[in-house]
Design an enzyme around this catalytic site. Structure first.
Site, PDB file in Angstrom:
ATOM      1  N   ASP A  82       0.815  -1.212   0.000  1.00 51.88           N
ATOM      2  CA  ASP A  82       0.000   0.000   0.000  1.00 51.88           C
ATOM      3  C   ASP A  82       0.849   1.263   0.000  1.00 51.88           C
ATOM      4  OD1 ASP A  82       0.757  -0.684   2.673  1.00 51.88           O
ATOM      5  OD2 ASP A  82      -0.781   0.660   3.466  1.00 51.88           O
TER       6      ASP A  82
ATOM      7  N   GLU B  33      -0.004  -1.085   5.631  1.00 55.60           N
ATOM      8  CA  GLU B  33       1.096  -0.649   6.489  1.00 55.60           C
ATOM      9  C   GLU B  33       0.992   0.831   6.818  1.00 55.60           C
ATOM     10  OE1 GLU B  33       5.077   0.977   7.558  1.00 55.60           O
ATOM     11  OE2 GLU B  33       3.804   1.511   5.855  1.00 55.60           O
TER      12      GLU B  33
END
Length: 375
Positions: free
Chosen positions: A82, A146
């Site tokens: 991400d 994350e």
């Protein structure tokens, strides 16, 4: 389902055998802002599933691919899929699609995730394809969420759901480090400090008690606080303690009866969250303090023989990691871990996020040399 609908839903085909810098461009061109990692996870899964020397496990939008060669040592290479949201400022270079330019560093790749951390993920994928017979067994971990609250972490979810897949002797997280090994990481803890007053009309302020003014001593103590540098296993970790947010008051003609300040303490990995809390409470005795979030740091992880061999391959003096990273999760699970990846961490999340193509290639080369060198 029509043919066009089927084609639209098919994952992007990634080229793992070509230039790792061009693979980075491919990854940037698949937007994967937190909560929307699925298209990229689908593309990564399809690419890994085509490699017969790997077993692949998927959990949500996280993937674990492993060699099973029976080597005496297992290494973990990990990275998150991400990114933070795309820039909104006009003229930004950080938007999808990716773009290239050339300067004294050679070709430079711009785009969201170039440094944090699609360059590192591209290195993982290229190594996964190239290393059918590495000198150590390798576990490749690609995970979601994350860049958001810790409870959403795909790596944390993997540890809950399939911890047996994450065992290893040494882990490398391919966060941007400018191609230098950065050992461990600082821990982080947040608090909410609250002061109370008594509301009154601001024209008759003497009838009330100003809670914002009551926060002055807290802010002064934080402003004059001098961070310490702590030596942990040979690396110098600099701490920091700051007010990061303040709120109070309800209107321009009302004396505020409530004020809150959020504090963030980045503490060296020689202490845990409880030690960090005790430190902050001692600095602010008598104040209403609520701990809202905490994550332990990680010691450098450089004492393991595999770590020493890797540092020797990179050929640069290791540095400490001041920010928090997921090496903490590996360390907590008993796996020593370091950060090592292409790009400058100071460019992460910026509107002109970029990475030199050669930096991605150099990162790949260092890991490839290490994982193919004679035992």
């Amino acid at each position: 389902m029509t043919h066009s609908e089927t084609a639209a839903s098919a994952p992007v085909e990634l080229d793992l055998a070509g230039d790792v810098a061009l693979l980075t461009e491919q990854l940037i061109n698949i937007a994967s802002v937190s909560d929307d990692e699925r298209p990229l996870a689908d593309a990564v899964e399809a690419a890994l599933a085509a490699l017969p020397h790997l077993t692949v496990h998927r959990d949500g939008d996280s993937l674990v691919a492993r060699t099973e060669l029976g080597r005496p040592e297992r290494i973990i290479l990990a990275g998150h899929l991400d990114t933070v949201p795309l820039p909104t400022s006009e003229g930004s270079r950080g938007t999808v699609p990716a773009s290239w330019t050339a300067d004294e560093r050679g070709d430079v790749l711009y785009g969201r995730g170039a440094t944090d951390m699609k360059g590192g993920v591209a290195v993982q994928l290229a190594l996964a394809a190239a290393l059918a017979d590495p000198n150590r067994d390798v576990t490749y971990v690609f995970y979601d969420h994350e860049e958001v609250e810790g409870y959403k972490s795909g790596l944390g979810r993997l540890y809950r759901n399939a911890p047996e897949l994450l065992g290893g002797d040494f882990a490398i997280l391919l966060e941007p480090t400018n191609g230098t090994v950065e050992g461990g990481c600082n821990g982080t803890i947040r608090f909410r400090v609250t002061t109370h007053g008594r509301a009154a009309h601001s024209a008759r302020a003497w009838m009330g008690e100003n809670a914002v003014h009551g926060m002055a001593d807290v802010l002064t103590r934080l402003a004059v606080h001098r961070p310490v540098t702590v030596d942990v296993d040979g690396l110098a970790y600099r701490e920091s303690l700051n007010a990061v947010r303040i709120s109070g008051g309800i209107a321009g003609n009302v004396i505020p009866d409530h004020c809150e300040v959020e504090i963030n303490y980045r503490f060296a990995p020689d202490k845990g969250p409880d030690d960090a809390e005790a430190y902050v409470r001692a600095l602010l005795p008598g104040y209403e303090l609520e701990r809202t979030d905490a994550a332990a740091g990680a010691r450098p992880g450089l004492t393991h023989p595999a770590a020493a061999a890797f540092v020797a391959t990179v050929g640069q003096e290791p540095k400490p990691k001041y920010g928090w990273t997921d090496v903490s999760r590996f360390s907590e699970a008993g796996v020593p871990a370091v950060n090592f990846g292409p790009g400058d961490a100071l460019l992460a999340h910026t509107d002109d996020e970029h990475v030199p193509a050669q930096a991605v290639r150099d990162c790949y080369s260092a890991l490839h040399r290490w994982l193919t060198a004679p035992a």
